[in-house]
Design a protein around this motif. Structure first.
Motif, PDB file in Angstrom:
ATOM      1  N   ARG A  58      -6.967  -1.941  -9.210  1.00  0.00           N
ATOM      2  CA  ARG A  58      -5.957  -1.505  -8.243  1.00  0.00           C
ATOM      3  C   ARG A  58      -6.577  -1.387  -6.852  1.00  0.00           C
ATOM      4  O   ARG A  58      -5.981  -1.791  -5.862  1.00  0.00           O
ATOM      5  CB  ARG A  58      -5.360  -0.167  -8.681  1.00  0.00           C
ATOM      6  CG  ARG A  58      -4.211   0.283  -7.799  1.00  0.00           C
ATOM      7  CD  ARG A  58      -3.563   1.560  -8.295  1.00  0.00           C
ATOM      8  NE  ARG A  58      -4.514   2.652  -8.257  1.00  0.00           N
ATOM      9  CZ  ARG A  58      -4.782   3.466  -9.270  1.00  0.00           C
ATOM     10  NH1 ARG A  58      -4.172   3.325 -10.420  1.00  0.00           N
ATOM     11  NH2 ARG A  58      -5.652   4.449  -9.147  1.00  0.00           N
ATOM     12  N   SER A  59      -7.793  -0.876  -6.771  1.00  0.00           N
ATOM     13  CA  SER A  59      -8.465  -0.698  -5.487  1.00  0.00           C
ATOM     14  C   SER A  59      -8.791  -2.037  -4.842  1.00  0.00           C
ATOM     15  O   SER A  59      -8.786  -2.157  -3.622  1.00  0.00           O
ATOM     16  CB  SER A  59      -9.747   0.114  -5.658  1.00  0.00           C
ATOM     17  OG  SER A  59      -9.438   1.411  -6.115  1.00  0.00           O
ATOM     18  N   CYS A  60      -9.096  -3.024  -5.635  1.00  0.00           N
ATOM     19  CA  CYS A  60      -9.432  -4.343  -5.087  1.00  0.00           C
ATOM     20  C   CYS A  60      -8.218  -5.016  -4.461  1.00  0.00           C
ATOM     21  O   CYS A  60      -8.367  -5.915  -3.637  1.00  0.00           O
ATOM     22  CB  CYS A  60     -10.016  -5.235  -6.175  1.00  0.00           C
ATOM     23  SG  CYS A  60     -11.664  -4.690  -6.709  1.00  0.00           S
ATOM     24  N   ALA A  61      -7.035  -4.582  -4.830  1.00  0.00           N
ATOM     25  CA  ALA A  61      -5.822  -5.171  -4.284  1.00  0.00           C
ATOM     26  C   ALA A  61      -5.415  -4.505  -2.973  1.00  0.00           C
ATOM     27  O   ALA A  61      -4.591  -5.035  -2.239  1.00  0.00           O
ATOM     28  CB  ALA A  61      -4.689  -5.057  -5.299  1.00  0.00           C
ATOM     29  N   GLU A  62      -5.996  -3.358  -2.674  1.00  0.00           N
ATOM     30  CA  GLU A  62      -5.647  -2.636  -1.451  1.00  0.00           C
ATOM     31  C   GLU A  62      -6.537  -3.091  -0.303  1.00  0.00           C
ATOM     32  O   GLU A  62      -7.669  -3.509  -0.500  1.00  0.00           O
ATOM     33  CB  GLU A  62      -5.825  -1.131  -1.668  1.00  0.00           C
ATOM     34  CG  GLU A  62      -4.911  -0.567  -2.736  1.00  0.00           C
ATOM     35  CD  GLU A  62      -5.195   0.883  -3.049  1.00  0.00           C
ATOM     36  OE1 GLU A  62      -6.105   1.473  -2.429  1.00  0.00           O
ATOM     37  OE2 GLU A  62      -4.518   1.427  -3.923  1.00  0.00           O
ATOM     38  N   ASN A  63      -6.001  -3.019   0.920  1.00  0.00           N
ATOM     39  CA  ASN A  63      -6.776  -3.355   2.107  1.00  0.00           C
ATOM     40  C   ASN A  63      -7.253  -2.081   2.784  1.00  0.00           C
ATOM     41  O   ASN A  63      -6.529  -1.087   2.840  1.00  0.00           O
ATOM     42  CB  ASN A  63      -5.927  -4.155   3.091  1.00  0.00           C
ATOM     43  CG  ASN A  63      -5.607  -5.537   2.567  1.00  0.00           C
ATOM     44  OD1 ASN A  63      -6.441  -6.156   1.927  1.00  0.00           O
ATOM     45  ND2 ASN A  63      -4.411  -6.014   2.816  1.00  0.00           N
ATOM     46  N   ALA A  64      -8.459  -2.154   3.310  1.00  0.00           N
ATOM     47  CA  ALA A  64      -8.998  -1.013   4.060  1.00  0.00           C
ATOM     48  C   ALA A  64      -8.246  -0.900   5.383  1.00  0.00           C
ATOM     49  O   ALA A  64      -7.833  -1.911   5.954  1.00  0.00           O
ATOM     50  CB  ALA A  64     -10.486  -1.214   4.315  1.00  0.00           C
ATOM     51  N   PRO A  65      -8.089   0.326   5.884  1.00  0.00           N
ATOM     52  CA  PRO A  65      -7.472   0.485   7.198  1.00  0.00           C
ATOM     53  C   PRO A  65      -8.285  -0.271   8.252  1.00  0.00           C
ATOM     54  O   PRO A  65      -9.502  -0.421   8.132  1.00  0.00           O
ATOM     55  CB  PRO A  65      -7.526   1.996   7.440  1.00  0.00           C
ATOM     56  CG  PRO A  65      -7.727   2.611   6.093  1.00  0.00           C
ATOM     57  CD  PRO A  65      -8.445   1.592   5.265  1.00  0.00           C
ATOM     58  N   ARG A  69     -12.376  -0.940   8.488  1.00  0.00           N
ATOM     59  CA  ARG A  69     -12.847  -2.315   8.377  1.00  0.00           C
ATOM     60  C   ARG A  69     -13.719  -2.691   9.569  1.00  0.00           C
ATOM     61  O   ARG A  69     -14.789  -3.270   9.416  1.00  0.00           O
ATOM     62  CB  ARG A  69     -11.652  -3.245   8.280  1.00  0.00           C
ATOM     63  CG  ARG A  69     -11.981  -4.702   8.064  1.00  0.00           C
ATOM     64  CD  ARG A  69     -10.726  -5.517   8.209  1.00  0.00           C
ATOM     65  NE  ARG A  69     -10.194  -6.318   7.188  1.00  0.00           N
ATOM     66  CZ  ARG A  69     -10.414  -6.374   5.894  1.00  0.00           C
ATOM     67  NH1 ARG A  69     -11.245  -5.568   5.357  1.00  0.00           N
ATOM     68  NH2 ARG A  69      -9.837  -7.228   5.105  1.00  0.00           N
TER      69      ARG A  69
END
Length: 86
Positions: A58-65, A69
């Motif tokens: 699930r975390s790998c699908a989210e983008n960092a703010p 980044r």
């Protein structure tokens, strides 16, 4: 239910990961499932491993703010510069 020795579980730890990743044939899946039914410590490890894999996926699908980044990329560039200057 048979009494299991801790050493008996060592053979199952790697196979538990393969079970979660759907990398075992049906016969091996059955053997591991039977062991999990009889062994509470291995069942706990199975549940933990499955939960960790779900959270990571699930975390790998989210983008960092964007701000985070940019800071990370800046720090990576700084480290690269320091390494090349040596």
């Amino acid at each position: 239910m048979s009494a299991l020795e801790p050493d008996d579980c060592a053979d199952y730890l790697e196979r538990i990961v393969f079970l979660i990743d759907n990398e075992l044939d049906e016969a091996d899946c059955s053997v591991v499932r039977v062991h999990l039914e009889e062994c509470a410590p291995c069942l706990q490890k199975y549940d933990l491993e499955r939960t960790v894999k779900q959270v990571v996926a699930r975390s790998c699908a989210e983008n960092a703010p964007d701000g985070l980044r940019e800071r990370v990329l800046l720090q990576l560039r700084e480290v690269q510069i320091r390494i090349t200057e040596r």
